[in-house]
Design a protein around this motif. Structure first.
Motif, PDB file in Angstrom:
ATOM      1  N   GLN A 241       0.816  -1.212   0.000  1.00 10.77           N
ATOM      2  CA  GLN A 241       0.000   0.000   0.000  1.00 10.77           C
ATOM      3  C   GLN A 241       0.848   1.260   0.000  1.00 10.77           C
ATOM      4  OE1 GLN A 241      -2.276  -0.703   3.627  1.00 10.77           O
ATOM      5  NE2 GLN A 241      -4.054  -1.217   2.380  1.00 10.77           N
TER       6      GLN A 241
ATOM      7  N   SER B  87       1.618   5.055   1.230  1.00  8.56           N
ATOM      8  CA  SER B  87       1.574   5.585   2.598  1.00  8.56           C
ATOM      9  C   SER B  87       1.833   7.080   2.591  1.00  8.56           C
ATOM     10  CB  SER B  87       2.631   4.913   3.482  1.00  8.56           C
ATOM     11  OG  SER B  87       2.400   3.527   3.566  1.00  8.56           O
TER      12      SER B  87
ATOM     13  N   VAL C 121      -0.740   7.089   7.467  1.00  7.53           N
ATOM     14  CA  VAL C 121      -1.963   6.742   6.747  1.00  7.53           C
ATOM     15  C   VAL C 121      -1.562   5.758   5.655  1.00  7.53           C
ATOM     16  CG1 VAL C 121      -3.888   7.627   5.366  1.00  7.53           C
ATOM     17  CG2 VAL C 121      -2.909   9.049   7.190  1.00  7.53           C
ATOM     18  N   ASN C 122      -2.176   4.584   5.642  1.00  5.40           N
ATOM     19  CA  ASN C 122      -1.833   3.538   4.681  1.00  5.40           C
ATOM     20  C   ASN C 122      -3.004   3.228   3.764  1.00  5.40           C
ATOM     21  OD1 ASN C 122       0.882   2.777   5.568  1.00  5.40           O
ATOM     22  ND2 ASN C 122      -0.157   2.130   7.429  1.00  5.40           N
ATOM     23  N   GLY C 123      -2.685   2.932   2.522  1.00  7.47           N
ATOM     24  CA  GLY C 123      -3.690   2.557   1.530  1.00  7.47           C
ATOM     25  C   GLY C 123      -4.153   3.762   0.731  1.00  7.47           C
TER      26      GLY C 123
ATOM     27  N   GLN D  84      -6.932   4.600  -0.812  1.00  6.85           N
ATOM     28  CA  GLN D  84      -8.219   5.196  -0.471  1.00  6.85           C
ATOM     29  C   GLN D  84      -8.107   6.069   0.782  1.00  6.85           C
ATOM     30  OE1 GLN D  84     -11.397   2.360   0.016  1.00  6.85           O
ATOM     31  NE2 GLN D  84     -12.948   3.950   0.247  1.00  6.85           N
ATOM     32  N   GLU D  85      -7.416   5.591   1.807  1.00  9.06           N
ATOM     33  CA  GLU D  85      -7.261   6.362   3.047  1.00  9.06           C
ATOM     34  C   GLU D  85      -6.367   7.582   2.834  1.00  9.06           C
ATOM     35  OE1 GLU D  85      -8.990   5.992   5.890  1.00  9.06           O
ATOM     36  OE2 GLU D  85     -10.084   4.502   4.731  1.00  9.06           O
ATOM     37  N   VAL D  86      -5.316   7.424   2.043  1.00  8.37           N
ATOM     38  CA  VAL D  86      -4.424   8.561   1.756  1.00  8.37           C
ATOM     39  C   VAL D  86      -5.203   9.661   1.036  1.00  8.37           C
ATOM     40  CG1 VAL D  86      -2.455   9.298   0.355  1.00  8.37           C
ATOM     41  CG2 VAL D  86      -2.267   7.261   1.804  1.00  8.37           C
TER      42      VAL D  86
ATOM     43  N   ARG E 112      -8.387  10.138   1.061  1.00 12.77           N
ATOM     44  CA  ARG E 112      -9.374  10.680   2.000  1.00 12.77           C
ATOM     45  C   ARG E 112      -8.695  11.721   2.908  1.00 12.77           C
ATOM     46  NH1 ARG E 112     -11.814   6.115   4.343  1.00 12.77           N
ATOM     47  NH2 ARG E 112     -13.257   6.181   2.621  1.00 12.77           N
ATOM     48  N   SER E 113      -7.454  11.436   3.339  1.00 10.66           N
ATOM     49  CA  SER E 113      -6.748  12.395   4.206  1.00 10.66           C
ATOM     50  C   SER E 113      -6.492  13.705   3.466  1.00 10.66           C
ATOM     51  CB  SER E 113      -5.445  11.794   4.739  1.00 10.66           C
ATOM     52  OG  SER E 113      -4.440  11.732   3.743  1.00 10.66           O
TER      53      SER E 113
END
Length: 145
Positions: free
Chosen positions: A39, A41, A50-52, A54-56, A58-59
């Protein structure tokens, strides 16, 4: 300067321009896809990792939605290309709207390491790590000298 070095610097500048313009579509193009269980980061100053993808993303959406103004002046930019991986380090000299909103500004400095991977679509960001540079009395004394 090599073609790869120039290409990495170009996508790196596009990354900071996307932040300044709150352009999540462009940010989405810049980040690599998660590959084979590995993933992407991101470490924002003061945040946990923050990993992945989608999450990155989103951040970044959260940061963009809550940042009325931000400008980056990059200094001490250094690029090292090792095959299909490139590491760019730089100082982010940041000007942003202060706590008072449009009528005040705050400045700060972050050192950043941006790791890019070569993909079929060109260089893409794999890891962004930003660490704040703490400026205290010693820095103020040096500037006064």
């Amino acid at each position: 300067m090599s073609v790869d070095t120039t290409a990495v610097e170009t996508v790196n500048q596009a990354f900071y321009t996307a932040i300044e313009n709150a352009d999540l579509d462009r940010m989405t193009e810049i980040w690599a896809e998660d590959v084979d269980g590995e993933q992407v980061s991101c470490v924002h100053p003061g945040w946990p990792i923050v990993n992945g993808r989608q999450e990155v993303l989103r951040s970044w959406a959260l940061i963009m939605a809550n940042t009325p103004y931000i400008q980056f002046v990059l200094t001490d930019v250094r690029v090292m290309v090792l095959g299909d991986v490139a590491i760019l380090t730089c100082e982010e000299n940041i000007l942003t709207a202060g706590d008072e909103g449009d009528s005040s500004f705050a400045a700060g400095k972050v050192v950043a390491s941006n790791t890019f991977i070569r993909t079929e679509s060109g260089w893409r960001l794999w890891l962004h790590h930003g660490s704040p540079v703490l400026q205290g009395d010693e820095d103020e004394e040096e500037e006064a000298a």
